[in-house]
Design a protein around this motif. Structure first.
Motif, PDB file in Angstrom:
ATOM      1  N   LYS A  66      64.671  55.412  27.235  1.00 53.57           N
ATOM      2  CA  LYS A  66      64.846  56.491  27.972  1.00 53.57           C
ATOM      3  C   LYS A  66      64.504  56.923  29.537  1.00 53.57           C
ATOM      4  CE  LYS A  66      59.931  58.642  27.336  1.00 53.57           C
ATOM      5  NZ  LYS A  66      59.801  56.686  27.226  1.00 53.57           N
ATOM      6  N   LYS A  67      65.416  57.837  30.123  1.00 48.32           N
ATOM      7  CA  LYS A  67      64.503  57.775  30.835  1.00 48.32           C
ATOM      8  C   LYS A  67      63.389  57.628  31.586  1.00 48.32           C
ATOM      9  CE  LYS A  67      66.896  61.428  34.690  1.00 48.32           C
ATOM     10  NZ  LYS A  67      66.649  61.700  35.424  1.00 48.32           N
ATOM     11  N   GLY A  68      63.847  56.819  32.989  1.00 48.34           N
ATOM     12  CA  GLY A  68      62.026  56.492  33.399  1.00 48.34           C
ATOM     13  C   GLY A  68      61.298  55.395  33.330  1.00 48.34           C
ATOM     14  N   ASP A  69      61.961  54.983  32.214  1.00 46.93           N
ATOM     15  CA  ASP A  69      61.649  53.399  31.237  1.00 46.93           C
ATOM     16  C   ASP A  69      61.993  52.288  32.300  1.00 46.93           C
ATOM     17  OD1 ASP A  69      60.768  55.119  29.357  1.00 46.93           O
ATOM     18  OD2 ASP A  69      62.206  53.934  27.634  1.00 46.93           O
ATOM     19  N   LYS A  70      60.649  51.170  32.722  1.00 44.54           N
ATOM     20  CA  LYS A  70      61.460  49.833  33.264  1.00 44.54           C
ATOM     21  C   LYS A  70      61.936  49.354  32.131  1.00 44.54           C
ATOM     22  CE  LYS A  70      59.595  46.547  36.131  1.00 44.54           C
ATOM     23  NZ  LYS A  70      58.407  45.902  37.182  1.00 44.54           N
TER      24      LYS A  70
END
Ligand code: NAP
Ligand code: ZN
Ligand code: ZN
Length: 348
Positions: free
Chosen positions: A174-178
């Motif tokens: 998801k958004k923001g995961d590295k």
């Protein structure tokens, strides 16, 4: 039955050459496709080389198929003459087992039927893939192609696309995961594009420093050279998810050290023994190693629709069929930017 021209290997590790193969008569559920483009997957090469020990010859590879419908059987409702369609890695499955019922035909308990080297229930022997002029496929295993996408760049989505989309989707990136994508080849470059489109912070993990610029152009925020121990140390314990596309057995321990607590590395590349894994790399941090195989038909259509919406296609280098043996060598040498696609007109 009809005869069509194809390109294949007559025996293990042989160069590919022109040959004639048979295609079945149109069945009531069949879509008859004139193939326009076919991508070149590293699995094609593994199969020609018999790397997995189960190849049947002659091998006619090709499971990233794009083409135009030339005829449909009486029971076909979803496709008509002239439609642009795709065919990926499978052309049939039992349709009754729990995997098939869960739209996970790739894990069919009776074995999915591969687009090539699978059992051919119509003509006997084994199936032949997309390095050929035409193919007939049951409508339930045919994909619909979004009209806004470039046909040539769509071909690789049918294998490289779904193989990378599915694990990112299944593990809920998801958004923001590295997210780290390991190996910048056909699969890897699609992994970068999908992870970036899902809003992740993407790190390309590569053995080839000269691919850094491309990795960023494809959507990576950062590039990590896996051979550089200091660089690897800097990223220790920082990744939410790793997608490993390395095509051969290798030491996965340095990559496991990159994962955060409770995070997962998914293998899609090495379908062979791996070097010894250190238990400590899993136990200390409750980490996981998992695997993933292409994706079901339903998810493949979802992936294509996602690509239509986000305008995602593969970066391709077009070749004539006669250049296929040279292209295979370049793939093995990690020198492909980033998928070869065969213009099947060159076989006519
Ligand atoms: P590819 O185009 O050859 O890319 C593989 C990349 O891995 C190379 O470009 C290279 O990238 C890196 N690499 C190669 N050898 C390495 C090594 N010894 N150590 C570390 N990195 C290495 O291959 P592909 O078509 O993407 O396919 C990748 C693998 O996935 C193949 O084995 C294929 O059979 C398999 N596959 C699996 C599925 C599935 O459903 N699970 C589906 C399709 C393909 P860098 O130069 O960036 O290091
Ligand atoms: Zn493939
Ligand atoms: Zn089944």
């Amino acid at each position: 039955m009809s005869e069509v021209k194809a390109y294949g290997a007559k025996k293990q590790a042989a160069s590919l050459e022109e040959m004639t193969i048979e295609r079945r008569e149109l069945q009531p559920d069949d879509v008859h496709i004139k193939i326009t483009y076919c991508g070149v997957c590293h699995s094609d090469i593994h199969t020609v080389q018999n790397d997995w020990g189960n190849s049947k010859y002659p091998v006619v590879p090709g499971h990233e198929i794009i083409g135009k419908v030339v005829a449909v059987g009486d029971k076909v409702s979803n496709y008509k003459k002239g439609d642009l369609v795709g065919v990926g890695c499978m052309v049939d499955s039992c349709r009754e087992c729990s995997a098939c019922k869960d739209d996970l035909e790739q894990f069919c308990e009776k074995g999915m039927v591969g687009t090539y080297n699978g059992p051919n229930k119509h003509l006997g022997g084994h199936t032949f893939g997309g390095y050929s002029q035409e193919i007939l496929v049951d409508q339930n295993y045919v994909l619909s192609i979004p009209e806004n996408l470039d046909e040539k760049g769509v071909a690789p989505l049918l294998c490289a696309g779904i193989t990378t989309f599915s694990p990112l989707n299944h593990w809920g990136v998801k958004k923001g995961d590295k997210v780290g994508v390991i190996g910048l080849g056909g699969l890897g470059h699609m992994g970068i594009k999908f992870a970036a489109a899902m809003g992740a912070k993407v790190v390309m993990i590569t053995t080839s420093p000269d691919k850094a610029k491309d990795a960023k152009r494809l959507g990576a925020d950062e590039v990590l050279i896996s051979k550089d121990e200091d660089d690897m140390k800097k990223h220790k314990g920082s990744f939410d998810f790793l997608l490993n596309t390395v095509p051969v057995g290798h030491d996965i321990n340095p990559y496991l050290e990159l994962l955060k607590r409770d995070s997962t590395m998914v293998l899609v590349g090495a379908i062979e023994p791996l070097e010894k894994m250190h238990g400590g790399n899993l136990i200390l941090g409750r980490k996981r190693v998992a695997g993933s195989l292409i994706g079901g038909i339903k998810e493949t259509q979802e992936m294509l629709d996602f690509c239509g919406k986000h305008n995602i296609v593969s970066d391709v280098e077009m070749i004539d069929i006669k250049e296929i043996n040279k292209a295979y060598k370049r793939v093995v040498d990690s020198d492909v930017k980033y998928r070869f696609v065969i213009d099947m007109e060159s076989l006519n």
